[in-house]
Design a protein around this motif. Structure first.
Motif, PDB file in Angstrom:
ATOM      1  N   PRO A 122       0.814  -1.216   0.000  1.00  0.00           N
ATOM      2  CA  PRO A 122       0.000   0.000   0.000  1.00  0.00           C
ATOM      3  C   PRO A 122       0.849   1.267   0.000  1.00  0.00           C
ATOM      4  CG  PRO A 122       0.131  -0.874   2.208  1.00  0.00           C
ATOM      5  CD  PRO A 122       0.860  -1.861   1.327  1.00  0.00           C
ATOM      6  N   GLY A 123       1.557   1.504  -1.084  1.00  0.00           N
ATOM      7  CA  GLY A 123       2.423   2.667  -1.171  1.00  0.00           C
ATOM      8  C   GLY A 123       3.536   2.411  -2.167  1.00  0.00           C
ATOM      9  N   PRO A 124       4.512   3.315  -2.236  1.00  0.00           N
ATOM     10  CA  PRO A 124       5.595   3.169  -3.209  1.00  0.00           C
ATOM     11  C   PRO A 124       6.506   1.979  -2.912  1.00  0.00           C
ATOM     12  CG  PRO A 124       5.413   5.438  -2.425  1.00  0.00           C
ATOM     13  CD  PRO A 124       4.566   4.602  -1.524  1.00  0.00           C
ATOM     14  N   GLY A 142       5.608   8.639 -15.221  1.00  0.00           N
ATOM     15  CA  GLY A 142       4.639   8.358 -16.265  1.00  0.00           C
ATOM     16  C   GLY A 142       3.243   8.773 -15.833  1.00  0.00           C
ATOM     17  N   ASP A 143       2.514   9.431 -16.740  1.00  0.00           N
ATOM     18  CA  ASP A 143       1.171   9.916 -16.428  1.00  0.00           C
ATOM     19  C   ASP A 143       0.200   9.465 -17.504  1.00  0.00           C
ATOM     20  OD1 ASP A 143      -1.069  11.492 -15.544  1.00  0.00           O
ATOM     21  OD2 ASP A 143      -0.509  12.974 -17.072  1.00  0.00           O
ATOM     22  N   ASP A 144      -0.934   8.929 -17.095  1.00  0.00           N
ATOM     23  CA  ASP A 144      -1.981   8.576 -18.057  1.00  0.00           C
ATOM     24  C   ASP A 144      -3.358   9.047 -17.604  1.00  0.00           C
ATOM     25  OD1 ASP A 144      -2.686   6.882 -16.031  1.00  0.00           O
ATOM     26  OD2 ASP A 144      -2.291   5.016 -17.106  1.00  0.00           O
ATOM     27  N   GLY A 145      -3.385   9.894 -16.572  1.00  0.00           N
ATOM     28  CA  GLY A 145      -4.647  10.443 -16.107  1.00  0.00           C
ATOM     29  C   GLY A 145      -5.390   9.578 -15.114  1.00  0.00           C
ATOM     30  N   SER A 146      -4.840   8.433 -14.733  1.00  0.00           N
ATOM     31  CA  SER A 146      -5.517   7.532 -13.807  1.00  0.00           C
ATOM     32  C   SER A 146      -5.232   7.910 -12.358  1.00  0.00           C
ATOM     33  CB  SER A 146      -5.053   6.089 -14.042  1.00  0.00           C
ATOM     34  OG  SER A 146      -3.681   5.953 -13.716  1.00  0.00           O
ATOM     35  N   GLU A 147      -5.992   7.318 -11.452  1.00  0.00           N
ATOM     36  CA  GLU A 147      -5.756   7.530 -10.023  1.00  0.00           C
ATOM     37  C   GLU A 147      -4.366   7.053  -9.629  1.00  0.00           C
ATOM     38  OE1 GLU A 147      -7.538   5.979  -5.703  1.00  0.00           O
ATOM     39  OE2 GLU A 147      -8.266   5.145  -7.586  1.00  0.00           O
ATOM     40  N   GLN A 148      -3.938   5.930 -10.200  1.00  0.00           N
ATOM     41  CA  GLN A 148      -2.614   5.395  -9.893  1.00  0.00           C
ATOM     42  C   GLN A 148      -1.517   6.338 -10.374  1.00  0.00           C
ATOM     43  OE1 GLN A 148      -5.158   3.694 -11.097  1.00  0.00           O
ATOM     44  NE2 GLN A 148      -5.529   2.148  -9.525  1.00  0.00           N
ATOM     45  N   ALA A 149      -1.709   6.930 -11.550  1.00  0.00           N
ATOM     46  CA  ALA A 149      -0.725   7.870 -12.066  1.00  0.00           C
ATOM     47  C   ALA A 149      -0.668   9.125 -11.196  1.00  0.00           C
ATOM     48  CB  ALA A 149      -1.052   8.239 -13.508  1.00  0.00           C
ATOM     49  N   VAL A 272       4.167   2.881  -7.710  1.00  0.00           N
ATOM     50  CA  VAL A 272       3.346   3.531  -6.688  1.00  0.00           C
ATOM     51  C   VAL A 272       1.903   3.074  -6.803  1.00  0.00           C
ATOM     52  CG1 VAL A 272       2.573   5.720  -5.700  1.00  0.00           C
ATOM     53  CG2 VAL A 272       4.861   5.529  -6.715  1.00  0.00           C
ATOM     54  N   ARG A 273       1.387   2.586  -5.707  1.00  0.00           N
ATOM     55  CA  ARG A 273      -0.015   2.169  -5.614  1.00  0.00           C
ATOM     56  C   ARG A 273      -0.712   3.106  -4.623  1.00  0.00           C
ATOM     57  NH1 ARG A 273      -2.581  -2.276  -2.445  1.00  0.00           N
ATOM     58  NH2 ARG A 273      -4.421  -2.960  -3.587  1.00  0.00           N
ATOM     59  N   PRO A 274      -1.859   3.698  -4.993  1.00  0.00           N
ATOM     60  CA  PRO A 274      -2.554   4.601  -4.067  1.00  0.00           C
ATOM     61  C   PRO A 274      -2.894   3.895  -2.762  1.00  0.00           C
ATOM     62  CG  PRO A 274      -3.496   4.744  -6.249  1.00  0.00           C
ATOM     63  CD  PRO A 274      -2.569   3.576  -6.275  1.00  0.00           C
ATOM     64  N   ARG A 275      -2.695   4.585  -1.665  1.00  0.00           N
ATOM     65  CA  ARG A 275      -3.033   4.014  -0.360  1.00  0.00           C
ATOM     66  C   ARG A 275      -4.537   4.013  -0.144  1.00  0.00           C
ATOM     67  NH1 ARG A 275       1.364   3.341   2.833  1.00  0.00           N
ATOM     68  NH2 ARG A 275       3.270   4.397   2.195  1.00  0.00           N
ATOM     69  N   PRO A 276      -5.042   3.032   0.565  1.00  0.00           N
ATOM     70  CA  PRO A 276      -6.484   3.003   0.867  1.00  0.00           C
ATOM     71  C   PRO A 276      -6.895   4.289   1.584  1.00  0.00           C
ATOM     72  CG  PRO A 276      -5.470   0.910   1.424  1.00  0.00           C
ATOM     73  CD  PRO A 276      -4.341   1.859   1.106  1.00  0.00           C
ATOM     74  N   GLY A 277      -7.968   4.880   1.159  1.00  0.00           N
ATOM     75  CA  GLY A 277      -8.448   6.096   1.807  1.00  0.00           C
ATOM     76  C   GLY A 277      -7.671   7.335   1.446  1.00  0.00           C
ATOM     77  N   GLY A 278      -6.732   7.225   0.478  1.00  0.00           N
ATOM     78  CA  GLY A 278      -5.985   8.380   0.034  1.00  0.00           C
ATOM     79  C   GLY A 278      -4.969   8.885   1.014  1.00  0.00           C
ATOM     80  N   GLU A 279      -4.451   8.007   1.892  1.00  0.00           N
ATOM     81  CA  GLU A 279      -3.467   8.439   2.888  1.00  0.00           C
ATOM     82  C   GLU A 279      -2.169   8.847   2.220  1.00  0.00           C
ATOM     83  OE1 GLU A 279      -2.948   5.409   5.779  1.00  0.00           O
ATOM     84  OE2 GLU A 279      -5.064   5.180   6.176  1.00  0.00           O
TER      85      GLU A 279
END
Length: 279
Positions: A122-124, A142-149, A272-279
């Protein structure tokens, strides 16, 4: 996240490079450093934990020699490597791994073990192949407009700020395959590229506004995203990507596409994976 930079050690050369990278990162970003060695279960009759303790001690001594005023702690764990690292990653700022290793870390990036850590922590997760003495003064994301990016860009901004270097944002778009007999193909492709280019440029402008202390450049490329990342990453100190995404960056480091990036880039790569709840 204010947890420590977590680095896995196993006595291999890539793991030693990972310790050096993690120590520098903790120093630059004012974070604690936690070294973990996972001593896998051994069959009866084999050596006990002494070799594992020695491996951990060597890594800790190296980390202490490379840092000042950084809290350095070390932990010897037993059990499954992936499960242990994922459990540790919950309270860590990031996880740093060598690209290959000994014992439980062998083939970490080329098999299911490394893919599991990079895809589920849950994080980099930063993958370090070797120690580099060359500094390019640039972080690439790298950017593609997604939440992960978006999570990847946020981490890249933090890294660029701590290093006082330029952040270069790459958005690549590959034309979809149309029938060569489709009369509107050229028009649709051009309109699609122009739309995505504008959206990427607008995102980069917003990031520049939100982080005025970081020099941010951007490029919109009509081509394969992996090729674009590899080309930009040749002159980067760190390449950052989201764990999954849209279009060309989908599963960029967790499948065959990621293997190509890892085989051809020698600089550290952060997944990098977004953390649950946007932490």
């Amino acid at each position: 996240m204010t947890g420590p930079v977590l680095v896995a050690v196993d006595g291999s050369a890539p793991a030693a490079a990972a310790v050096e990278w993690a120590a520098a990162d903790a120093q630059l970003r004012g974070l604690a450093l936690r070294l973990v060695h996972v001593c896998e279960r051994r069959p009866p009759g084999q050596d006990g934990l002494e070799p594992c303790e020695e491996t951990l001690d060597v890594a800790r001594d190296r980390a202490l020699a490379l840092t000042r005023d950084v809290e350095v702690e070390a932990a010897l764990l037993t059990g499954d490597v992936v499960e242990a690292l994922l459990a540790e990653s919950v309270t860590a700022d990031s996880v740093v791994l060598g690209s290959r290793g000994l014992g439980g870390f062998a083939g970490m990036l080329l098999g299911s073990v490394g893919m599991g850590v990079a895809g589920h922590a849950p994080g980099p997760v930063v993958i370090v192949r070797e120690t580099s003495v060359v500094r390019h003064g640039r972080v690439v994301v790298g950017d593609d407009g997604s939440e992960q990016a978006a999570a990847a860009v946020a981490y890249a901004i933090e890294q660029a700020r701590a290093r006082n270097v330029t952040l270069h944002v790459v958005c690549a778009w590959q034309s979809p395959v149309y029938s060569p007999y489709a009369a509107a193909y050229d028009t649709l492709a051009q309109e699609g590229y122009e739309y995505l280019t504008r959206a990427a440029a607008e995102r980069a402008a917003a990031w520049r506004e939100s982080a005025p202390d970081v020099r941010i450049t951007d490029a919109q490329v009509h081509g394969h995203p992996v090729h674009a990342l590899i080309e930009a990453g040749r002159a980067a100190d760190l390449v950052v990507v989201g764990s999954r995404g849209r279009g060309g960056f989908a599963s960029a480091l967790l499948g065959s596409v990621g293997h190509a990036v890892l085989h051809r880039l020698t600089c550290p790569v952060a997944v990098v994976r977004p953390r649950p709840g946007g932490e």
